[in-house]
Design an enzyme around this catalytic site. Structure first.
Site, mmCIF file in Angstrom:
data_model
loop_
_atom_site.group_PDB
_atom_site.id
_atom_site.type_symbol
_atom_site.label_atom_id
_atom_site.label_comp_id
_atom_site.label_asym_id
_atom_site.label_seq_id
_atom_site.Cartn_x
_atom_site.Cartn_y
_atom_site.Cartn_z
ATOM 1 N N GLU A 1 0.839 -1.132 -0.067
ATOM 2 C CA GLU A 1 -0.062 -0.171 -0.143
ATOM 3 C C GLU A 1 0.865 1.215 0.099
ATOM 4 O OE1 GLU A 1 -3.386 -0.631 2.124
ATOM 5 O OE2 GLU A 1 -4.451 1.332 1.852
ATOM 6 N N GLU B 1 -2.127 0.416 13.324
ATOM 7 C CA GLU B 1 -3.364 0.959 12.565
ATOM 8 C C GLU B 1 -4.459 0.642 13.271
ATOM 9 O OE1 GLU B 1 -3.799 -1.462 9.052
ATOM 10 O OE2 GLU B 1 -4.759 0.003 8.257
HETATM 11 C C1 BGC Z 1 -5.244 2.699 4.760
HETATM 12 C C2 BGC Z 1 -5.855 3.644 5.628
HETATM 13 C C3 BGC Z 1 -6.798 4.521 4.723
HETATM 14 C C4 BGC Z 1 -8.050 3.647 4.484
HETATM 15 C C5 BGC Z 1 -9.003 4.265 4.041
HETATM 16 C C6 BGC Z 1 -6.656 2.082 4.194
HETATM 17 O O1 BGC Z 1 -6.068 0.723 3.498
HETATM 18 O O2 BGC Z 1 -4.216 2.002 5.288
HETATM 19 O O3 BGC Z 1 -5.008 4.188 6.628
HETATM 20 O O4 BGC Z 1 -7.298 5.682 5.380
HETATM 21 O O5 BGC Z 1 -7.522 2.450 3.724
HETATM 22 O O6 BGC Z 1 -10.169 3.969 4.839
#
Ligand code: BGC
Length: 990
Positions: free
Chosen positions: A482, A752
């Site tokens: 990501e 997270e």
């Molecule tokens: C990310 C987030 C992001 C989210 C959207 C995720 O995959 O890691 O931090 O804001 O997607 O909801």
């Protein structure tokens, strides 16, 4: 005689004043020290005053800019106290030219200061026509699967005496350049990541020390990087194009004044070498046996190399880099080398960091070492990589044999604390492994420390979350497939980030990419937008207004508002188009991402907040920030337009989401936090809404339930409405969900999810479980601004007019913070010393501050042992248990008696006893002391009774129960009225 002494004192004082001139230091151009490669037409200058006298302030300044030979701009003395962000306003600056500047300052002592030492800045290439270089691509056919790193080389001769040599370099893909076998600069992952099709940065390097008289060679290696590597968790490749290319221009100036350019063009040669594969997510493969030794030295035989392909790419997207490049920072040695239960060899570096491992090895040609990366070990103690999803995060090194070899990757990075080593020839010894942290080279500006080691570890984790995710763009996470510039995450954390490091240029650059990728005002989820399409999700898209405003507050520079104003306005207008009767109740929204949601939710305890209610709050906030910006910039027409709109948004909100009794349709913490933080409710309903919020927190046993959008404002709202005690309970909560739960579980970064690792050491779902995600680190803003109390007034942004208002509580005995502002160091700290509160404060020169000292009256406060009046300190008022002092620059040491805590004198044991209840199911209420706490037991349920602040004989418990005791004529506690288990009943003491 008396008269003579008077004269003597007077002379001494005068000579002291004359000696105590202010010093001018830390000259910055565009917020950088002596930058080279600026393409801004009117660079801004800042300087700091330093004085060992209090109340030092500037009254006038004089700037002189010269090109080394003659004055270019010297507008004379300006009567102004401004000392930061002063724009150059002279004749047009020339491409490639170096300028020096100095400033003189007059201070409020009427004395002329010494001139500052000179500073310099050097311009980049200001016109497309300044580029003589051509874009070149490899002339051979690339292996389309592995895409080994292309290398380019060129030799040239410099026959005259060299005065300076400046290189301008960029690439489609990533590049690393060498001249005569030496690396050019110390930046990594260049040219950085921007919305490449519209904005492509080049870097400017002073390579005077690398170019020599006679024969020289240039060598440049490229890699796929963001340009065409896999990016965006959908296995996307070739996002910006399928071919990578180099643009290189070297300008040499000789002592006779002549110049020569060496540029990328037809005669360059191309080939591949040791780097056989390199991808951001997957890692790098280096085959040392394929290294082309000496390829960037003159005299290397490149006859077998291919020609290059000269290609046309737009030159009008090129721009000079304005943010700090990614550089190497801290290094870590192994804290443990061990075998896991599975038998794998693993090294623990003790810190979850972002970067790579440099290793040394001695083996045979063809020996292959594989380094895999992981953030955590699983419950059994095995190496765990499932949460990296498709990212391999693996570096492979193939030895050439014959001696010690050193390896490190070039064009990838990993988020890790642990590495698994396979194929290593010999024993793993700590001296052969070093982990290196890589991040944007922002100046560290903030420190925070307190009497609580867990909270100090939280601050450490917040800072490491920032280091790991500020890698040219603000990323959500650094380890899985990501690593994108998620807008929501960035806005949520931006204010905290501005305390820890100087993120002014970092965000200034990235916000320009936000603008570049906006589509009709709509802001995509990630910037640069590699996911395609654009949908404004509330709280994510609001990055367009929130970050410019936060940066303006933190750094006091209007320019970001000027630059972003059109983007801010376009964003608000794009929402307006999607509203029905002023309600933003359309479209997709992430909502309060990752809010608390218990698995077995029979009682509706999941903290779900209506997504459109959230959207309405952010719509109002963005309109408010646009309005603020319009006021700062004097956009009169917009002011009335958006004042009107804001009113409509708020009344639509009240109609749709508030009951007549003042309850929000979503009863969550986030709903109340957003309503209060963004001033959605009329004044008369705010305090009761805050009580609902505080009660809600208690009903979860003093736990937060907020996700990404509610968390940053939660403690701020509690503090603002008088619930410091609740804010502190949240901060200090050690069980899930809370900030300290991960700390207790051994985290060294922010996770997270609140429960990335569960109490039984199992993991949250691997598809969304990063251990380095900064968003929840947004509590840092409250720690700096409320606990310690460092803040800026909006009438003097950038800490020109400082507010210091500490909120003491939570059983802390001290907390302090320092911040390097553009004016100099600002710091404050409080300490509880038996019966006193001590407060040490440092206010930079050329600023003023209002300091709130916790005290009942001004005459109880001393400064450095003396009464305030004797120190010339002005008292401006008193409120809420604070005395307010007006201060100029200097260091101050305040002491005041510790205020008596209304609840501290309560003798809990006088409530303990058995209370008999007549009629009904409940027969007895037992109130008892247990470990110093007052516990009520009703019908097999027990809970701690906590005194209600300033309300005699009243208690509440975390599950929302209430207890009110009454006393008999002798003042003895005799009855209790309880509201518990959804019922009300009364007991008489036996
Ligand atoms: C990310 C987030 C992001 C989210 C959207 C995720 O995959 O890691 O931090 O804001 O997607 O909801």
């Amino acid at each position: 005689m008396k008269k003579n002494i008077g004269i003597l004192v007077c002379v001494l004082t005068l000579s002291f004043v004359a000696a105590a001139r202010v010093k001018i230091q830390n000259l910055l151009t565009e917020n950088l020290t002596n930058p080279i490669g600026l393409d801004i037409k009117q660079p801004q200058f800042s300087w700091q005053l330093a004085s060992d006298k209090r109340n030092a302030a500037q009254t006038a300044y004089e700037i002189k800019v010269s090109d080394g030979k003659s004055a270019v701009w010297s507008p004379g003395k300006v009567n102004s106290s401004e000392s930061v962000h002063i724009p150059y306003n002279g004749p047009a600056l020339q491409s490639g030219k170096k300028y020096t500047w100095q400033v003189r300052v007059w201070d409020n002592n009427g004395k002329e200061a010494e001139s500052s030492a000179p500073a310099f800045f050097q311009m980049a290439l200001l016109n497309a026509s300044d580029w003589k270089a051509k874009w070149i691509e490899p002339g051979y056919t690339e292996d389309s699967i592995m895409r080994p790193s292309p290398m380019f080389r060129k030799e040239f001769t410099a026959n005259k005496k060299i005065v300076s040599a400046i290189a301008y370099i960029t690439a489609h893909g990533l590049y690393e350049a060498q001249i005569n076998g030496k690396r050019v600069g110390d930046a990594y992952l260049t040219p950085g990541w921007t919305s490449y099709k519209k904005r492509l940065q080049y870097q400017t390097y002073d390579v005077t020390g690398l170019v020599k008289n006679g024969s020289n060679a240039i060598g440049v290696t490229l890699a796929s990087g963001w340009y065409r590597g896999t990016i965006g968790f959908t296995n996307n490749i070739n996002m910006y194009g399928k071919d990578i290319a180099l643009l290189f221009q070297l300008t040499i100036t000789y002592s006779d004044g002549s110049t020569e350019s060496v540029v990328s063009d037809e005669p360059w040669r191309s080939s591949t070498g040791a780097i056989r594969y390199s991808e951001i997510y997957n890692g790098e493969t280096i085959n040392a046996g394929m290294d082309k030794a000496g390829w960037s030295l003159p005299g290397y035989n490149d006859t077998k190399w291919s020609r290059v392909k000269v290609v046309n790419h737009p030159m009008n997207v090129l721009l000079a880099t304005s943010n700090e490049p990614v550089r190497k920072h801290e290094t870590f040695k192994p804290v443990r080398i061990f075998k896991t239960p599975k038998g794998e060899q693993v090294i623990d570096f003790g810190q979850n960091l972002v970067g790579w491992v440099v290793l040394k090895a001695k083996g045979k040609a063809g020996d292959t070492i594989t380094v895999s990366h992981a953030e955590v070990l699983d419950k059994q103690g095995n190496f765990y990589t499932t949460n990296l999803r498709a990212a391999k995060s693996q570096d492979n090194y193939i030895l050439k044999g014959g001696g010690e070899e050193t390896f490190e990757p070039h064009f990838t990075w990993h988020g890790f604390q642990f590495v698994r080593i396979e194929g290593y020839p010999g024993e793993l010894k700590p001296e052969n492994f070093t982990a290196v942290a890589l991040y944007s080279d922002m100046k560290p500006t903030g420190t925070f420390t307190s009497s609580n080691p867990l909270v100090n570890q939280l601050q450490h984790n917040i800072q490491w979350g920032q280091k790991g995710n500020f890698l040219d763009v603000p990323t959500d996470c650094p380890q899985r497939d990501e690593r994108l510039g998620w807008t929501g995450d960035a806005q949520v954390f931006s204010r905290t980030a501005s305390f820890n490091m100087n993120v002014n240029n970092f965000f200034d650059k990235w916000m320009k990419d936000v603008t570049a990728d906006q589509e009709n005002g709509v802001v995509p989820f990630v910037i640069p937008n590699v996911l395609g399409g654009a949908i404004s999700s509330a709280g994510w898209a609001d990055v367009a207004t929130i970050i410019p405003w936060n940066m303006y507050l933190a750094y006091g520079d209007k320019k970001i508002l000027q630059d972003q104003y059109a983007s801010m306005k376009a964003y608000v207008e794009s929402i307006r188009k999607n509203t029905n009767n002023d309600l933003w109740n359309t479209g997709f929204h992430f909502g309060d991402w990752l809010f608390y949601r218990p698995e077995d939710d029979n009682d509706g305890r999941a903290a779900v907040t209506d997504k459109y209610l959230i959207a309405q709050c952010f719509y109002a906030n963005s309109t408010q920030l646009l309005l603020n910006a319009a006021k700062v910039l004097g956009k009169t027409e917009d002011i009335s337009n958006y004042e009107n709109l804001l009113q409509k948004i708020k009344s639509a909100y009240l109609k749709e989401y508030l009951t007549p009794n003042g309850r929000l349709v979503s009863g969550t913490q986030t709903a109340y936090v957003l309503a209060l933080n963004f001033n959605m409710l009329p004044e008369n309903l705010r305090q009761q809404a805050a009580k609902r919020l505080a009660d809600n927190v208690k009903s979860y046993g003093n736990h937060l339930t907020t996700g990404f959008l509610g968390t940053p404002y939660l403690c701020h709202v509690l503090t603002r409405f008088g619930y410091d005690d609740v804010a502190y309970k949240l901060l200090l909560q050690e069980t899930y969900p809370s900030w300290l739960y991960p700390v207790k579980m051994g985290a060294t970064t922010i996770w997270e999810r609140w429960d990335g690792i569960k109490p039984d050491s199992t993991f949250e779902t691997p598809s969304m479980n990063s251990y380095n995600h900064y968003s929840y680190g947004a509590i840092g803003d409250w720690m700096y601004r409320s606990m310690v109390g460092l803040d800026t007034y909006e009438d003097g942004v950038g800490y020109r007019h400082i507010k210091i208002k500490p909120h003491i509580g939570g059983g802390f005995t001290n907390a302090s913070a320092a911040l390097q502002t553009y004016y100099g160091q600002l710091s404050s700290g409080w300490k509880i010393d038996n019966s006193r509160i001590l407060m040490d404060v440092e206010i930079p020169a050329n600023t003023t501050a209002v300091v709130y000292v916790p005290a009942t009256a001004a005459n109880t406060i001393t400064e450095n042992g003396g009464a305030l009046a004797s120190k010339g300190i002005k008292v401006t008022g008193a409120e809420d248990g604070y005395v307010m002092l007006q201060l100029g620059s200097g260091t101050y040491h305040f002491a005041a008696p510790k205020p008596v805590d209304a609840n501290a004198t309560i003798n809990l044991s006088e409530y303990a006893g058995k209370y008999k209840v007549e009629g009904g199911m409940i027969k007895l209420i037992e109130v008892k002391m247990q470990n110093g706490k007052l516990i009520a037991v009703v019908f097999n349920n027990s809970g701690e009774l906590e005194p209600v602040k300033n309300a005699k004989d009243q208690f509440t418990s975390a599950d929302g129960s209430t207890a009110t005791f009454t006393r008999d004529a002798q003042g003895k506690v005799s009855k209790v009225k309880m509201g518990a288990l959804g019922m009300a009943f009364e007991g008489v003491r036996q």
